[in-house]
Design an enzyme around this catalytic site. Structure first.
Site, short mmCIF file in Angstrom:
data_model
loop_
_atom_site.label_atom_id
_atom_site.label_comp_id
_atom_site.label_asym_id
_atom_site.label_seq_id
_atom_site.Cartn_x
_atom_site.Cartn_y
_atom_site.Cartn_z
N GLN A 147 37.49 -15.89 72.80
CA GLN A 147 36.10 -16.09 73.25
C GLN A 147 35.58 -16.77 72.25
O GLN A 147 35.92 -17.76 71.18
CB GLN A 147 35.53 -14.69 72.01
CG GLN A 147 36.18 -13.30 73.04
CD GLN A 147 35.97 -11.74 71.90
OE1 GLN A 147 35.97 -11.78 71.18
NE2 GLN A 147 35.03 -10.66 72.84
N TYR A 332 59.01 -3.55 28.96
CA TYR A 332 60.28 -3.27 29.45
C TYR A 332 60.96 -3.69 30.93
O TYR A 332 62.36 -4.12 30.70
CB TYR A 332 60.01 -2.34 30.24
CG TYR A 332 60.98 -0.72 30.55
CD1 TYR A 332 62.20 -1.11 30.96
CD2 TYR A 332 60.66 0.18 30.67
CE1 TYR A 332 63.54 0.06 31.41
CE2 TYR A 332 61.36 1.33 31.62
CZ TYR A 332 62.40 0.97 31.58
OH TYR A 332 63.66 2.13 32.23
N GLY A 445 63.14 9.72 31.98
CA GLY A 445 63.64 9.82 33.48
C GLY A 445 64.77 9.62 33.30
O GLY A 445 65.47 10.18 34.27
N ASN A 481 61.00 5.90 38.62
CA ASN A 481 61.34 5.05 37.71
C ASN A 481 62.04 4.17 37.31
O ASN A 481 62.19 3.05 38.03
CB ASN A 481 63.09 6.13 37.28
CG ASN A 481 63.09 6.84 35.71
OD1 ASN A 481 62.50 6.48 35.40
ND2 ASN A 481 65.09 6.76 36.36
#
Lengths: 550, 249
Positions: A147, A332, A445, A481
């Site tokens: 266009q 972690y 967990g 976990n």
């Protein structure tokens, strides 16, 4: 002792010798011992003054720095950084790794070519493909081709968007403009290249990168839509189509559905994410996105680069932020890619396997090997924490230790057998050994998936078992976990690294990320994270051209 | 005979001792009821227990066979709220270790809920029952004032090197070693609120005693890999769980 790969880091992190069993606390100067925390304090003060709302103040809440705020060495590098520098918000390289994955979708050209040739009787040649690629590389970043009165995106904001193609047909690849080709022969060692080309055959696939900014503002689900829209428009333009003719519907169907490989699958509505989000990226895909396997023949390096990528993306970004919120997951996750700890444990396992079985992939693929290698590596790893108090203090959370010990056991066993399932079995075995030896494991967990997961390792049933390469963060029991998913991705990579396979799960993904135009270098993940931590990484998709200069 | 834990090592025997409710725990120190209440920090000494429901015998409960079968614990009878005590256990030979605590608690105590992580282990029950249980946990061989920490929040220390007095790290310094008396004193309650007067927790256990009573396997104590019986049972569990995926008949 001299061979322990983590000792250099331990000596830098603590003033005491790594074997020293006592220390002193409460006399470290609190947060002032950290250059980064001090910077945060000063920034926080400036911001608070400017905005009139109090901000960062580490004297609130828990007293930071009652013990040594230790540095971290990016494994496999000489770079030491502060923990804060590895939070994904503070690390542009980690962000870019995710940007580069989320903005990617692989789209076949084969259905479209069939439509053009067999339905419309048009000719498709290397020249027409090159022409199409020129058009789509104009359109994909957000420019118009069909266009005449259209708003478009500023190229400086979307310069990381482009399209390349790859094929197993060397002759065809040679005849397409090389600017648009992912050259399998050039990027991969010869044997790997041959294996990959055999998988791809004569098909032609596009590695599509939409602008990173689009993924950031919208989501991963947008990637295939944005891509398909621009591909459709480019097809119309390049092949002189009528915008309304029936064939354009086939192009749209092919590029939206029939020949589309997203990086991540769609997630359940309760997790509220579209396709191409991290929660849907299978471990085998993550293994293939990582490119270390084509630049090193060391299976440990190749495997642990995958672990690092997975730990940062699955743990820090996906679980740590998308799913959980909060800031704690960095501490972690980084255990798996800092201080050469997992490296030491895994090299031990590799050496053990080579000594015992005469080489990698030579051991019987059975439970005896799991019990042998899994137990030996888990015992070795656990005992390092007992022998070197500095190491125990480094991985001060049981979840960190559980992840690293089981990853080492799993990867080593997969090295031995050349099979990810036996590697996964050793992961679970190591969790039990850890739990009984130290009478502790990780957070709650670990009482769930790590106690019941063994039952679904070898038996493949709907929703309760899959080859590890096909599992992902969305696999039942794996969804919540932290400290597992990056490691699982590593175990998925390990057997293929040991066998020097060209790919772990999907050859198209492996090829799509063998791309020098990506901002993040997936062949050296940890080194890139280190650059990010040092503020030396140059990310893409910055907004500086549309904001006031500072 | 109940098989509480496999293994031929002293660690295995200690784990069996804790888990066996017939085994009489050795009392190592005296801590008064009032001091237990202070350490817990849930109520002031002498303060009435807070209730969350009327005493059970005043409640018009529907007939239910479970209610007839199960004798309520005292706190439930009285309508006490649920409270807790939480411990952090040093990996440097503290007597009780987290999963040992969990397993032994469920053998020894009724009406409890217990949760286990690497650095903390909680037991919850009705308040007066928590106090009764806490007293036993603090007075007996479950506890060492230097290597066992009573910590509601800000728990970390289990994996850190001990200080020069053999004390486990505690960022809130709730338990401190008094060099003049040679005893450990609790100067804050378990959540970290300062106490008006320290609670004397007694002398730290000497290293010989800790090593004799500990429930953690360590290479510088008893190595788990050397306890062949324990490892064999564990590996059998792994094989059995793996096979169970095939739902063997």
């Amino acid at each position: 002792m001299a061979d322990k790969k983590f000792l250099d880091a331990m000596k830098t992190k603590f003033k005491e010798a790594p074997e020293e069993k006592t220390t002193t606390f409460y006399n470290m100067g609190g947060w002032t011992q950290s250059e980064r925390k001090t910077e945060f304090v000063n920034r926080g003060k400036e911001i608070a003054e400017k905005r009139g709302i109090p901000m960062y103040n580490p004297d609130i809440g828990t007293p930071l720095g009652q013990r040594a705020l230790m540095s971290y060495q990016l494994s496999g590098t000489d770079t030491f950084v502060e923990g804060d520098d590895l939070h994904f918000i503070n690390n542009s390289a980690i962000q870019q790794a995710w940007d580069d994955i989320r903005k990617t979708v692989i789209v076949g050209l084969n259905t479209a070519h069939n439509v053009l040739q067999k339905r419309l009787g048009m000719e498709v040649t290397p020249e027409t493909i090159t022409n199409y690629l020129e058009v789509v590389n104009h359109a994909m970043p957000g420019a118009a081709v069909v266009q005449e009165h259209m708003v478009e995106t500023n190229p400086a904001l979307v310069d990381d968007s482009y399209v390349k193609v790859f094929t197993g047909d060397d002759e065809l690849a040679d005849e397409i403009d090389s600017a648009f080709v992912l050259d399998i022969n050039k990027e991969f060692p010869e044997e790997q290249a041959e294996a990959l080309k055999a998988e791809v055959g004569n098909a032609v696939w596009q590695a599509v990168r939409i602008p990173s900014l689009v993924g950031r503002v919208c989501d991963g689900g947008t990637t295939s839509r944005w891509s398909a829209m621009q591909i459709g428009m480019s097809m119309i333009s390049a092949y002189g189509q009528c915008a309304g003719e029936g064939a354009t519907g086939d192009f749209a169907y092919a590029s939206k559905h029939a020949e589309v490989i997203g990086m991540g699958t769609y997630l359940p509505v309760r997790r509220a994410r579209a396709a191409n989000e991290l929660g849907g990226v299978p471990f085998g895909y993550m293994a293939d996105i990582c490119q270390a396997s084509r630049v090193t023949d060391d299976p440990v390096t190749s495997t642990l680069e995958v672990v690092a990528l997975g730990a940062a993306l699955y743990d820090q970004i996906w679980l740590g932020s998308y799913m959980s919120g909060g800031v704690g997951f960095t501490q972690y996750a980084t255990a798996a890619y800092t201080d050469n700890v997992l490296d030491d444990f895994t090299y031990f396992g590799k050496d053990y396997v080579e000594d015992k079985y005469g080489g990698l992939c030579e051991a019987p693929n059975n439970m005896e090997t799991v019990l042998d290698v899994g137990s030996e590596v888990a015992f070795y790893s656990l005992e390092q924490y007992e022998e070197y108090p500095a190491l125990l203090e480094t991985h001060f959370g049981g979840s960190q230790r559980a992840a690293v010990i089981s990853a080492a056991a799993g990867c080593s066993t997969a090295f031995a057998t050349g099979n990810a399932q036996t590697g996964l079995s050793a992961w679970y075995l190591a969790q039990y050994l850890h739990k009984e030896q130290h009478s502790r494991l990780g957070f709650y967990g670990y009482d769930l998936q790590d106690q019941c997961g063994a039952a679904n390792v070898f038996s493949i049933r709907n929703d309760e078992g899959l080859p590890l390469e096909m599992r992902g963060p969305n696999y039942p029991n794996y969804a919540m976990n932290v400290g597992h998913q990056g490691e699982y991705a590593g175990i998925a990579q390990a057997p293929h690294a040991a066998r020097n396979d060209a790919f772990a799960f999907n050859p198209l993904i492996k090829i799509a990320f063998a791309d020098k135009n990506l901002t993040f270098d997936f062949s050296k993940v940890r080194a890139e994270f280190a650059k990010g931590a040092l503020r030396e990484f140059e990310p893409s998709a910055e907004r500086s051209v549309i904001i006031p200069a500072k | 005979m109940a098989q509480f834990y496999p293994g031929t090592s002293q660690v295995a025997q200690n784990r069996r001792n804790f888990c066996d409710p017939e085994y009489e725990l050795e009392v190592l120190r005296e801590i008064s009821d009032e001091d237990v209440v202070k350490v817990l920090g849930h109520r002031a000494p002498g303060e009435e227990y807070k209730s969350v429901h009327p005493p059970l015998d005043e409640m018009d409960e529907p007939d239910d066979i479970i209610r007839e079968l199960v004798e309520p614990i005292d706190g439930a009878k009285a309508g006490d709220r649920v409270r807790y005590i939480q411990f952090a256990d040093s990996m440097y030979f503290a007597p009780a270790q987290p999963f040992l605590r969990a397993r032994s608690y469920v053998y020894r105590y009724r009406g409890i809920d217990t949760g286990t992580l690497s650095g903390r282990q909680i037991i919850e029950a009705r308040e007066r029952d928590v106090e009764r249980i806490s007293k036993e946990l603090l007075q007996t061989e479950y506890y060492d004032p230097a290597t066992s920490g009573i910590r509601g929040a800000g728990v970390h220390g289990h994996s850190l090197r001990l200080d020069e007095n053999g004390m486990m790290f505690d960022m809130l310094r709730r338990q401190v070693f008094n060099k003049e008396t040679g005893k450990v004193e609790m100067v804050k309650d378990q959540i970290g609120k300062e106490l008006d007067e320290p609670v004397v927790l007694g002398e730290p256990l000497d290293e010989e005693t800790l090593r004799a009573k500990t429930t953690i396997y360590r290479i510088d104590g008893e190595a788990y890999r050397d306890d062949a019986d324990a490892v064999e049972v564990l590996q059998k569990i792994h094989v059995t769980r793996s096979n169970y995926g095939y739902i063997p008949k």
